[in-house]
Motif scaffolding. Structure first.
Motif, PDB file in Angstrom:
ATOM      1  N   VAL A   1      -1.909  -7.379   5.813  1.00 34.48           N
ATOM      2  CA  VAL A   1      -0.720  -8.204   6.021  1.00 34.48           C
ATOM      3  C   VAL A   1      -0.422  -8.210   7.508  1.00 34.48           C
ATOM      4  O   VAL A   1      -0.479  -7.174   8.175  1.00 34.48           O
TER       5      VAL A   1
ATOM      6  N   ILE B   1       6.756  -5.599   5.538  1.00 35.85           N
ATOM      7  CA  ILE B   1       6.552  -6.839   4.787  1.00 35.85           C
ATOM      8  C   ILE B   1       7.842  -7.639   4.672  1.00 35.85           C
ATOM      9  O   ILE B   1       7.843  -8.874   4.754  1.00 35.85           O
TER      10      ILE B   1
ATOM     11  N   GLY C   1       5.862  -9.083   8.337  1.00 38.54           N
ATOM     12  CA  GLY C   1       4.612  -9.615   7.812  1.00 38.54           C
ATOM     13  C   GLY C   1       4.783 -10.977   7.166  1.00 38.54           C
ATOM     14  O   GLY C   1       5.727 -11.200   6.409  1.00 38.54           O
TER      15      GLY C   1
ATOM     16  N   VAL D   1      -1.345 -13.043   4.753  1.00 38.53           N
ATOM     17  CA  VAL D   1      -1.994 -12.126   3.816  1.00 38.53           C
ATOM     18  C   VAL D   1      -3.481 -12.449   3.746  1.00 38.53           C
ATOM     19  O   VAL D   1      -3.874 -13.618   3.687  1.00 38.53           O
TER      20      VAL D   1
ATOM     21  N   ILE E   1       2.946 -15.391   2.922  1.00 41.45           N
ATOM     22  CA  ILE E   1       3.924 -14.859   1.978  1.00 41.45           C
ATOM     23  C   ILE E   1       5.011 -15.900   1.751  1.00 41.45           C
ATOM     24  O   ILE E   1       5.642 -16.376   2.685  1.00 41.45           O
TER      25      ILE E   1
ATOM     26  N   CYS F   1       2.367 -15.456  -2.804  1.00 38.44           N
ATOM     27  CA  CYS F   1       1.779 -16.063  -1.615  1.00 38.44           C
ATOM     28  C   CYS F   1       1.278 -17.471  -1.904  1.00 38.44           C
ATOM     29  O   CYS F   1       0.869 -17.781  -3.024  1.00 38.44           O
TER      30      CYS F   1
END
Length: 332
Positions: free
Chosen positions: A11, A62, A66, A69, A88, A106
């Motif tokens: 990520v 995340i 992030g 992915v 994401i 995602c």
């Protein structure tokens, strides 16, 4: 890793680039479960990835930073490669009893022309890298399939160092214009789901094909009869079939016979996970088992098919580690 399975989950920040970026983090040490759909309709591509008992630091990264992915899967004695590249769309951490789950939904945004045209990247290939290795890295970065064939040129080293910084589209076009065309006479086309390498005559391609049977990873296969694809043209007289015409007029008219359009032969199969399965990839199928049912066409499937959709399911804890594919028959 369980039963030889390998799953890598990275990520990072979408705008920065690929795995070489310091802004990419490896989450492979956690228990992971995933379901990935990849289709010839790129807007259907999506993934749901569940990370079990992630660290607080992983959750914070995340949830706050992030946004890109990259998911890789395969077996330790086979090819391990990308099965999903995307962004994401939603991330939800939650408590389930005494455990914590982080569910990431995602979308495969890197597989769309809109995103790729605006994605900045830095590409560098050594002079010893083969043509196919370079093309495969470009495809892996974009999350698309490489539709290169068995041309001898693909196994040749590019012979000179190649590097470029710019949009992904600029990188692909530069590699084509400066390496593929002048040095190897190969041409390149790129769309949302595949990168196509065209022979020097600009009229033909040699496509690679997966040979699949019960010895090479096939788990199950069945033919599908789908009457929704079996269309009728109403003998050029739809009003008659809509009861808008008097039955008394029927004997006085000469009716054209209805014509049935042949339906495309479709199959559904399940195999062990491998990154080689992707939309638009060709499969030579043989599901015969050497018993009496092999004489029945729909039980022993033999022929050439092209994948239209594949769904990957798996985890590094056990249970499923398979890919289910829909495919339609093709005639060479």
């Amino acid at each position: 890793m369980a039963f030889g399975r390998i799953i890598h989950l990275y990520v990072g920040k979408f705008a920065v680039g690929n795995l070489t970026s310091q802004n990419s983090k490896d989450f492979s040490q956690f228990d992971i479960e995933f379901e990935v759909t990849r289709s010839i309709e790129w807007y259907d591509n999506e993934a749901t990835i569940t990370i079990y008992n992630p660290s607080p630091e992983a959750i914070n990264f995340i949830m706050s930073e992030g946004n890109s992915v990259l998911l890789q899967a395969g077996y330790e004695d086979e090819t391990v490669g990308n099965i999903f590249v995307g962004q994401i769309g939603m991330a939800v951490p939650r408590r389930v009893g005494s455990d914590v789950e982080l569910v990431i939904t995602c979308v495969s945004a890197r597989g769309t022309f809109y995103q790729l045209a605006r994605l900045n990247c830095a590409i560098q290939f050594d002079s010893s890298a083969t043509v196919k290795k370079c093309l495969q890295e470009l495809c892996d970065y974009a999350g698309t399939a490489l539709r290169a064939g068995s041309q001898k040129e693909l196994s040749q080293p590019i012979g000179t160092e190649f590097c470029i910084s710019g949009t992904f589209k600029q990188a692909v076009c530069s590699f084509r214009d400066n390496i593929l065309i002048p040095k190897f006479g190969l041409h390149l086309y790129f769309d949302n789901n595949e990168m196509i390498v065209v022979n020097s005559d600009e009229k033909s391609i040699e496509v690679e094909e997966i040979t699949l049977d019960f010895k090479s990873g096939l788990l199950q296969a069945e033919e599908i009869r789908d009457e929704s694809l079996n269309k009728v043209n109403f003998a050029d007289d739809p009003s008659y079939y809509l009861f808008s015409q008097s039955e008394a007029d029927e004997p006085n008219q000469q009716k054209k016979p209805s014509k049935e359009i042949d339906r495309t032969r479709k199959i559904h199969f399940t195999a062990l996970i491998s990154p080689k399965y992707a939309p638009n990839v060709f499969v030579r199928m043989d599901s015969s088992k050497g018993d009496s049912y092999d004489s029945v066409g729909s039980m022993a499937i033999k022929g050439d098919f092209i994948i239209t959709e594949c769904t990957f399911r798996g985890s590094n804890m056990g249970s499923d580690f398979t890919v289910e594919c829909d495919a339609r028959e093709v005639n060479w």
